[in-house]
Write a protein that holds these residues in place. Structure first.
Motif, PDB file in Angstrom:
ATOM      1  N   ALA A 154       0.834  -1.209   0.000  1.00  0.00           N
ATOM      2  CA  ALA A 154       0.000   0.000   0.000  1.00  0.00           C
ATOM      3  C   ALA A 154       0.868   1.258   0.000  1.00  0.00           C
ATOM      4  O   ALA A 154       0.599   2.205  -0.745  1.00  0.00           O
ATOM      5  CB  ALA A 154      -0.936  -0.004   1.207  1.00  0.00           C
TER       6      ALA A 154
ATOM      7  N   ARG B 143       2.562   1.583  -3.399  1.00  0.00           N
ATOM      8  CA  ARG B 143       1.599   2.064  -4.393  1.00  0.00           C
ATOM      9  C   ARG B 143       1.365   3.564  -4.239  1.00  0.00           C
ATOM     10  O   ARG B 143       1.295   4.293  -5.228  1.00  0.00           O
ATOM     11  CB  ARG B 143       0.271   1.314  -4.244  1.00  0.00           C
ATOM     12  N   GLN B 144       1.254   4.027  -3.017  1.00  0.00           N
ATOM     13  CA  GLN B 144       1.027   5.447  -2.763  1.00  0.00           C
ATOM     14  C   GLN B 144       2.202   6.289  -3.283  1.00  0.00           C
ATOM     15  O   GLN B 144       2.006   7.325  -3.925  1.00  0.00           O
ATOM     16  CB  GLN B 144       0.833   5.664  -1.262  1.00  0.00           C
TER      17      GLN B 144
END
Length: 132
Positions: free
Chosen positions: A80, A83-84
């Motif tokens: 996560a 991805r950010q």
């Protein structure tokens, strides 16, 4: 067991030069192995994969600081967060592309003016750059 590599061999297998390996060590992206009595440090073969990871991330526009973060993310499997970071990088790239398109359009217009009648009196490009 795969034999350990010299710094030159590591660099060659990773597709970089020796100074790149040393630079990554100074930046904390690679650990420098201890120098044995024989005098030549030996590197684990799996570092080749790490160096290639760093180079690929640089090609995608990540800074070495961001890459250090990606390497930490990889170690804890933090998809996560990765991805950010990649999404923010995409936004920066999109913004730069928009700026480049605007620059291209302006420059193409100036180049077209060079072919217009009267351009032999003054250079439209130089004129556009010096006008207040």
């Amino acid at each position: 067991m795969t034999p350990e590599l010299s710094i030159g061999r590591l660099a060659a297998e990773a597709g970089v030069n020796v100074e790149t390996i040393r630079y990554y060590q100074r930046r904390g992206l690679l650990t420098e192995p201890p120098r044995p009595r024989s005098g030549q440090r030996r590197y684990r073969p799996e570092l080749t994969k790490r160096v290639r990871f760093i180079k690929r991330a640089q090609v995608l526009g990540f800074t070495l600081e961001e890459i250090a973060g990606l390497l930490r993310f990889e170690e804890v499997r933090a998809c996560a967060e990765t991805r950010q970071l990649a999404q923010r990088k995409l936004q920066i790239i999109d913004s730069k592309l928009a700026d480049l398109k605007a620059m291209r359009k302006a420059l193409a217009g100036l180049v077209r003016q060079c072919d217009a009648p009267g351009s032999e009196i003054y250079c439209p490009i130089i004129h556009a750059l010096t006008v207040d």
